[in-house]
Design a protein around this motif. Structure first.
Motif, PDB file in Angstrom:
ATOM      1  N   THR A   1       1.299  -0.944  -0.169  1.00 59.03           N
ATOM      2  CA  THR A   1      -0.486  -0.359   0.022  1.00 59.03           C
ATOM      3  C   THR A   1       0.550   1.290  -0.089  1.00 59.03           C
ATOM      4  OG1 THR A   1      -1.872  -1.000   0.713  1.00 59.03           O
ATOM      5  CG2 THR A   1      -1.662   1.370   1.304  1.00 59.03           C
ATOM      6  N   VAL A   2       0.645   2.225  -1.052  1.00 61.91           N
ATOM      7  CA  VAL A   2       1.619   3.446  -1.432  1.00 61.91           C
ATOM      8  C   VAL A   2       0.680   4.459  -0.167  1.00 61.91           C
ATOM      9  CG1 VAL A   2       2.623   4.879  -2.503  1.00 61.91           C
ATOM     10  CG2 VAL A   2       1.901   2.335  -3.300  1.00 61.91           C
TER      11      VAL A   2
ATOM     12  N   SER B   1     -13.973  -2.296   3.865  1.00 64.18           N
ATOM     13  CA  SER B   1     -15.061  -2.566   4.639  1.00 64.18           C
ATOM     14  C   SER B   1     -16.112  -1.951   3.745  1.00 64.18           C
ATOM     15  CB  SER B   1     -15.495  -0.933   5.472  1.00 64.18           C
ATOM     16  OG  SER B   1     -15.509   0.190   5.595  1.00 64.18           O
ATOM     17  N   THR B   2     -15.631  -1.162   2.059  1.00 62.98           N
ATOM     18  CA  THR B   2     -16.216  -0.888   1.295  1.00 62.98           C
ATOM     19  C   THR B   2     -16.230  -1.793   0.338  1.00 62.98           C
ATOM     20  OG1 THR B   2     -14.837   0.529   0.109  1.00 62.98           O
ATOM     21  CG2 THR B   2     -16.972   1.851   1.914  1.00 62.98           C
ATOM     22  N   ASP B   3     -15.160  -2.473  -0.157  1.00 65.40           N
ATOM     23  CA  ASP B   3     -14.867  -3.239  -0.952  1.00 65.40           C
ATOM     24  C   ASP B   3     -15.605  -4.900  -1.283  1.00 65.40           C
ATOM     25  OD1 ASP B   3     -13.466  -5.690  -2.559  1.00 65.40           O
ATOM     26  OD2 ASP B   3     -11.783  -4.358  -2.663  1.00 65.40           O
ATOM     27  N   LYS B   4     -16.216  -5.517  -1.815  1.00 65.66           N
ATOM     28  CA  LYS B   4     -17.765  -6.661  -1.895  1.00 65.66           C
ATOM     29  C   LYS B   4     -16.591  -7.755  -1.370  1.00 65.66           C
ATOM     30  CE  LYS B   4     -17.359  -7.402  -6.843  1.00 65.66           C
ATOM     31  NZ  LYS B   4     -18.355  -7.864  -7.597  1.00 65.66           N
TER      32      LYS B   4
ATOM     33  N   ASP C   1      -3.391   7.406  10.317  1.00 64.45           N
ATOM     34  CA  ASP C   1      -3.958   8.274   9.359  1.00 64.45           C
ATOM     35  C   ASP C   1      -4.099   6.726   8.271  1.00 64.45           C
ATOM     36  OD1 ASP C   1      -5.050  10.088  10.182  1.00 64.45           O
ATOM     37  OD2 ASP C   1      -3.426  11.263   9.302  1.00 64.45           O
ATOM     38  N   VAL C   2      -3.022   6.157   8.314  1.00 64.84           N
ATOM     39  CA  VAL C   2      -2.558   5.065   7.444  1.00 64.84           C
ATOM     40  C   VAL C   2      -4.477   3.561   7.352  1.00 64.84           C
ATOM     41  CG1 VAL C   2      -1.538   2.854   5.724  1.00 64.84           C
ATOM     42  CG2 VAL C   2      -0.367   6.060   6.727  1.00 64.84           C
ATOM     43  N   MET C   3      -4.235   2.994   8.822  1.00 69.02           N
ATOM     44  CA  MET C   3      -4.538   2.095   9.411  1.00 69.02           C
ATOM     45  C   MET C   3      -6.381   2.553   8.962  1.00 69.02           C
ATOM     46  SD  MET C   3      -2.335   0.618  12.225  1.00 69.02           S
ATOM     47  CE  MET C   3      -2.099   2.012  13.200  1.00 69.02           C
ATOM     48  N   ARG C   4      -6.366   3.710   9.687  1.00 67.49           N
ATOM     49  CA  ARG C   4      -8.530   4.400   8.787  1.00 67.49           C
ATOM     50  C   ARG C   4      -8.355   3.989   7.776  1.00 67.49           C
ATOM     51  NH1 ARG C   4      -7.349   9.560  13.053  1.00 67.49           N
ATOM     52  NH2 ARG C   4      -7.880   8.609  15.239  1.00 67.49           N
ATOM     53  N   ARG C   5      -7.561   4.317   6.739  1.00 71.07           N
ATOM     54  CA  ARG C   5      -7.349   4.283   5.237  1.00 71.07           C
ATOM     55  C   ARG C   5      -7.869   2.525   5.161  1.00 71.07           C
ATOM     56  NH1 ARG C   5      -4.208   4.356   0.672  1.00 71.07           N
ATOM     57  NH2 ARG C   5      -2.306   5.081   2.057  1.00 71.07           N
TER      58      ARG C   5
END
Length: 319
Positions: free
Chosen positions: A44-45, A64-67, A54-58
């Protein structure tokens, strides 16, 4: 906003940069390159100014939005750049000390793969950890079975796969080893209780023996025909007083001298772990560089003659 192609280019650029960093730090070879290439799709870049939280939250938001990943299990976030930096800092600040990684700290398979190729030693506290490390192709001679309370069957397993060293701190364990694995080589675990306040003071109470107890164990081991090769100690994770190492090393020296009086040729000194990193400095923990400086000086002051006689030192790094 990046297009998919731009994002892939960004990843490729990051990958090439990571390879250059590994090469510059002297830890790039065909093995580490192979691991990096196999795991490239998982990178992950991150922006230079992006905080780790912030990286972890992202990542949580993206998953959570990826099926395909929504509702999936927990995951690790690991900074390979920080890993390389830690290895190089270790080599620079403690060049005489061979690192033994405490597997229980983080048994992530990718991290262990890199450590295997970089020829780390390992501090294993259980049979499963020994299986994990030997299963990755590590020679058992680079493992210390660092648990002072071992099941007999686990002791026999460790010996059967070639593990030579284990820790002890009481007489019952000596008799257990004599009965099950009499050829195992022993490190006496010393107590560092009251040397300094630490986040793991309870562990200091639970494990380790005093100098007098160590002397008695040396005599018992001699009577049982067991081999004692050295000592180990652990001042405690989060220790804020670097001079706790000076006190522990002085104690270790005295036990080495006791061993010599009884005819033992002790040549292994395990000085523990739980060191600070840049991520813990905000909590008032002393920086690793200061700890390392005190350790280097204490080793020279207390073990100079032994070091000239090829004293082997091991230590557990925190990465």
């Amino acid at each position: 906003m990046k297009t998919p192609r731009q994002h892939q280019d960004h990843k490729a650029t990051y990958f090439e940069m990571l390879l250059r960093v590994f090469q510059r730090c002297g830890v790039l070879n065909r093995h580490t390159t192979s691991i990096l290439k196999r795991r490239q799709s998982e990178f992950t870049v991150c922006r230079d100014d992006e905080k780790k939280i912030d990286v972890m939250r992202r990542l949580i938001q993206e998953r959570s939005t990826d099926k395909h990943t929504a509702g999936s299990d927990a995951f690790y976030v690991m900074d390979l750049g920080y890993f390389v930096k830690s290895v190089m800092e270790w080599k620079r600040l403690l060049p005489r000390v061979y690192p033994y990684y405490a597997v229980k700290a983080n048994p992530d398979p990718v991290l262990l793969q890199f450590m295997t190729k970089l020829k780390f030693g390992y501090d294993c506290a259980s049979m499963n950890e020994i299986k994990m490390i030997t299963g990755k192709g590590n020679p058992p001679t680079r493992i210390i079975y660092a648990n002072t309370r071992k099941q007999p069957s686990h002791l026999r397993y460790a010996e059967s796969v070639g593990v030579k060293y284990t820790t002890v701190d009481d007489e019952d364990e000596l008799h257990k080893i004599k009965q099950n694995t009499p050829n195992m080589r022993l490190l006496l675990r010393l107590s560092t209780l009251n040397f300094s306040a630490s986040l793991s003071e309870g562990m200091c109470k639970k494990f380790g023996c005093s100098q007098q107890e160590a002397y008695n164990l040396l005599k018992t081991a001699r009577e049982l025909g067991l081999t004692v090769n050295g000592v180990s100690f652990h001042v405690g994770s989060g220790c804020s007083d670097p001079h706790a190492f000076s006190k522990a090393l002085q104690l270790a020296k005295e036990v080495f001298m006791n061993g010599a009086e009884l005819g033992y040729n002790m040549n292994i000194l395990d000085i523990g772990g739980g060191f600070a990193s840049e991520t813990t400095n905000n909590y008032g923990v002393v920086a690793f560089s200061l700890m390392a400086d005190v350790i280097r000086k204490a080793l020279m002051n207390t073990f100079l003659k032994m070091m000239l006689c090829r004293l082997s030192q091991s230590q557990e790094p925190t990465l």
